[in-house]
Design a protein around this motif. Structure first.
Motif, PDB file in Angstrom:
ATOM      1  N   MET A  11      37.831  19.611  57.527  1.00 21.56           N
ATOM      2  CA  MET A  11      38.538  20.087  56.341  1.00 21.56           C
ATOM      3  C   MET A  11      38.126  21.524  56.063  1.00 21.56           C
ATOM      4  O   MET A  11      36.939  21.815  55.940  1.00 21.56           O
ATOM      5  N   ALA A  12      39.102  22.403  55.989  1.00 20.63           N
ATOM      6  CA  ALA A  12      38.807  23.799  55.639  1.00 20.63           C
ATOM      7  C   ALA A  12      39.598  24.142  54.392  1.00 20.63           C
ATOM      8  O   ALA A  12      40.804  23.943  54.345  1.00 20.63           O
ATOM      9  N   VAL A  13      38.907  24.633  53.379  1.00 27.42           N
ATOM     10  CA  VAL A  13      39.564  24.972  52.108  1.00 27.42           C
ATOM     11  C   VAL A  13      38.908  26.234  51.557  1.00 27.42           C
ATOM     12  O   VAL A  13      37.702  26.425  51.708  1.00 27.42           O
ATOM     13  N   SER A  14      39.703  27.090  50.923  1.00 29.62           N
ATOM     14  CA  SER A  14      39.119  28.247  50.242  1.00 29.62           C
ATOM     15  C   SER A  14      38.369  27.760  49.009  1.00 29.62           C
ATOM     16  O   SER A  14      38.638  26.687  48.484  1.00 29.62           O
ATOM     17  N   ASN A  15      37.446  28.600  48.525  1.00 32.91           N
ATOM     18  CA  ASN A  15      36.873  28.341  47.204  1.00 32.91           C
ATOM     19  C   ASN A  15      37.970  28.564  46.162  1.00 32.91           C
ATOM     20  O   ASN A  15      38.737  29.509  46.285  1.00 32.91           O
ATOM     21  N   ILE A  16      38.002  27.702  45.169  1.00 34.62           N
ATOM     22  CA  ILE A  16      39.023  27.818  44.119  1.00 34.62           C
ATOM     23  C   ILE A  16      38.318  27.917  42.767  1.00 34.62           C
ATOM     24  O   ILE A  16      37.355  27.194  42.518  1.00 34.62           O
ATOM     25  N   ARG A  17      38.818  28.819  41.925  1.00 34.95           N
ATOM     26  CA  ARG A  17      38.355  28.840  40.536  1.00 34.95           C
ATOM     27  C   ARG A  17      39.593  28.695  39.662  1.00 34.95           C
ATOM     28  O   ARG A  17      40.546  29.452  39.812  1.00 34.95           O
ATOM     29  N   TYR A  18      39.564  27.709  38.781  1.00 29.24           N
ATOM     30  CA  TYR A  18      40.741  27.434  37.971  1.00 29.24           C
ATOM     31  C   TYR A  18      40.429  27.603  36.488  1.00 29.24           C
ATOM     32  O   TYR A  18      39.355  27.226  36.024  1.00 29.24           O
ATOM     33  N   GLY A  19      41.397  28.131  35.742  1.00 32.21           N
ATOM     34  CA  GLY A  19      41.271  28.172  34.291  1.00 32.21           C
ATOM     35  C   GLY A  19      42.057  29.323  33.702  1.00 32.21           C
ATOM     36  O   GLY A  19      42.270  30.355  34.354  1.00 32.21           O
ATOM     37  N   ALA A  20      42.501  29.154  32.467  1.00 28.97           N
ATOM     38  CA  ALA A  20      43.267  30.205  31.788  1.00 28.97           C
ATOM     39  C   ALA A  20      42.386  31.445  31.650  1.00 28.97           C
ATOM     40  O   ALA A  20      41.289  31.375  31.098  1.00 28.97           O
ATOM     41  N   GLY A  21      42.864  32.560  32.193  1.00 26.65           N
ATOM     42  CA  GLY A  21      42.149  33.825  32.027  1.00 26.65           C
ATOM     43  C   GLY A  21      41.139  34.157  33.117  1.00 26.65           C
ATOM     44  O   GLY A  21      40.485  35.196  33.043  1.00 26.65           O
ATOM     45  N   VAL A  22      40.995  33.307  34.157  1.00 25.95           N
ATOM     46  CA  VAL A  22      39.963  33.595  35.179  1.00 25.95           C
ATOM     47  C   VAL A  22      40.238  34.895  35.949  1.00 25.95           C
ATOM     48  O   VAL A  22      39.323  35.476  36.534  1.00 25.95           O
ATOM     49  N   THR A  23      41.483  35.371  35.897  1.00 24.43           N
ATOM     50  CA  THR A  23      41.818  36.611  36.624  1.00 24.43           C
ATOM     51  C   THR A  23      40.950  37.786  36.147  1.00 24.43           C
ATOM     52  O   THR A  23      40.650  38.689  36.923  1.00 24.43           O
ATOM     53  N   LYS A  24      40.553  37.741  34.890  1.00 27.05           N
ATOM     54  CA  LYS A  24      39.752  38.853  34.335  1.00 27.05           C
ATOM     55  C   LYS A  24      38.413  39.022  35.064  1.00 27.05           C
ATOM     56  O   LYS A  24      37.760  40.041  34.938  1.00 27.05           O
ATOM     57  N   GLU A  25      38.004  37.996  35.819  1.00 31.73           N
ATOM     58  CA  GLU A  25      36.699  38.035  36.482  1.00 31.73           C
ATOM     59  C   GLU A  25      36.744  38.707  37.851  1.00 31.73           C
ATOM     60  O   GLU A  25      35.695  38.898  38.480  1.00 31.73           O
ATOM     61  N   VAL A  26      37.953  39.053  38.332  1.00 35.90           N
ATOM     62  CA  VAL A  26      38.080  39.511  39.721  1.00 35.90           C
ATOM     63  C   VAL A  26      37.251  40.772  40.006  1.00 35.90           C
ATOM     64  O   VAL A  26      36.647  40.912  41.071  1.00 35.90           O
ATOM     65  N   GLY A  27      37.173  41.676  39.040  1.00 32.32           N
ATOM     66  CA  GLY A  27      36.383  42.899  39.231  1.00 32.32           C
ATOM     67  C   GLY A  27      34.905  42.582  39.451  1.00 32.32           C
ATOM     68  O   GLY A  27      34.250  43.148  40.345  1.00 32.32           O
TER      69      GLY A  27
END
Length: 419
Positions: free
Chosen positions: A1-17
């Protein structure tokens, strides 16, 4: 099984930096398309990069339903930029383009066809290290944030093909349900049909221990391995969410619960099919979108004829599952029941028609075009549609029932009208 790491939740995009900072990224490539470049999801990413003092360049030339030409353009940009990390903000088209750009920029001496799936390309295994890629999906369909697959139209042959390797899957997928509020209703419907078919096809694919021959070396083992006990769990769960929420998500843009659930279902189904694979609906969909003449989907802001991927996949589903049901009728009945059919009195030989009727009703309720004829295809196109399906062995061989050219012709013919 190969899967990317996933982060889920409203607003998580703000953490990309901060994520890029934590990776030590010095020069980042942000990929998106021209429509999205003007919308909040991309703005959120840009703000986060600026806040974390990340140096970046934006590439907004992604083509919706990419081609080898549009891939090459992005690859050229990536090679010139010498980036040490990538961020893809968009649907499957953007994420797939970014995976390809990362791959070929990391393997600059490779010819384009080296990594493209056989028989169209050479299908070589990827042995070079790639740069980190963070995927921020803005549609709820492809599940591309979890998979090592990148799909494009090979223009010379007018057929879709792709690159499939665990090496190209994103490092991290940021699944942020706030992005789903910017999707037009038709985009929600069509991307939702992709989730539906990912789940149905991976659950009904040939079982992993019946797929042969066994690869001589593990590096040759395909990403798509057939239905398996782990993928099954994800596929069934995704299907339950589609049954409960897709119609709501299409009908009411403000329904955050329904749209959030579909966003998650897309990632769930991606985890399932990313390891099990898909089969005939997808194999047959590639020429349906590749040979498009004049059809332009409603609510898609594009300057070229376009059959959205999810629509091209779902239109053949009633015919396909009628055809495959004799192999694993119990699974076909089980999925029909999840989608709302009353299967208490159904016999195993009825599995195909029961699932097909359930799908037809589902599509009819969402005002889906009445079959391939509504996209401008006729009986005269069937030979070229079949010819475009034959090279898709990577997926067609995963169907639980083998198909002759006559079988494929009959499936296309049965899909000309749905209702």
């Amino acid at each position: 099984m190969a899967v990317s790491n996933i982060r889920y939740g409203a607003g998580v995009t703000k953490e990309v930096g901060m994520d890029l900072q934590n990776m030590g990224a010095k020069k980042v490539c942000l990929m998106t398309d021209r429509n999205l470049a003007q919308l909040p999801p991309v703005q959120t990413v840009l703000d986060s990069l600026v806040r974390s003092n990340i140096s970046f360049q934006v590439y907004d030339g992604v083509r919706v339903e990419p081609t080898d030409g549009s891939f090459m353009d992005a690859i050229e940009f990536a090679k010139k930029g010498a980036f040490d990390a990538y961020v893809a903000v968009g649907g499957g088209s953007t994420m797939d383009t970014c995976k390809a750009a990362n791959l070929y920029a990391s393997s600059p001496r490779s010819e384009f066809l080296d990594y493209v799936n056989a028989p169209i390309g050479k299908g070589k295994p990827v042995t070079v290290p790639l740069k980190p890629l963070i995927a921020v999906p803005t549609t709820s369909g492809t599940g591309s944030e979890t998979t090592g697959v990148a799909i494009f139209d090979y223009e010379r042959l007018k057929v879709k093909t792709g690159i499939a390797s665990r090496a190209i899957k994103p490092t991290l997928g940021l699944v942020d349900p706030l992005h789903t509020l910017h999707m037009p209703c038709q985009v929600v419907a069509n991307s939702g049909f992709d989730v539906l078919c990912h789940a149905l096809e991976s659950y009904t694919a040939i079982p992993y221990n019946m797929r042969s021959p066994c690869p001589s070396n593990p590096i040759q083992r395909p990403a798509y391995q057939g239905s398996n006990p782990i993928s099954d769990i994800w596929a069934v769960h995704a299907l339950r969410i589609v049954a409960k929420y897709l119609k709501r998500a299409v009908r009411n843009p403000e329904d955050l619960e329904a749209r959030s659930s579909m966003h998650l279902a897309s990632a769930f189904a991606g985890i399932g099919f990313g390891n099990a694979g898909v089969h005939l609906c997808h194999g047959m969909s590639y020429p349906i979108s590749g040979l498009v003449k004049t059809y332009k989907a409603k609510e898609y802001n594009v300057d070229h004829p376009l059959v959205p991927h999810g629509l091209s996949v779902v239109l053949t589903s009633p015919a396909v599952f009628t055809f495959t049901a004799q192999m694993f009728p119990e699974r076909h009945l089980e999925t029909a029941e999840i989608l709302g059919a009353d299967t208490r009195t159904a016999r195993t030989q009825d599995a195909g028609p029961v699932l097909a009727d359930t799908l037809r009703q589902f599509l009819f309720d969402l005002n889906v075009d009445d079959g391939l004829s509504a996209l401008g295809y006729s009986k005269d196109d069937i030979p070229s549609l079949v010819k475009g399906t034959l090279p898709q062995e990577r997926v067609t061989k995963l169907a639980p029932r083998a198909q002759s050219e006559e079988d494929l012709s009959a499936l296309f013919e049965a899909s000309m009208k749905l209702y």
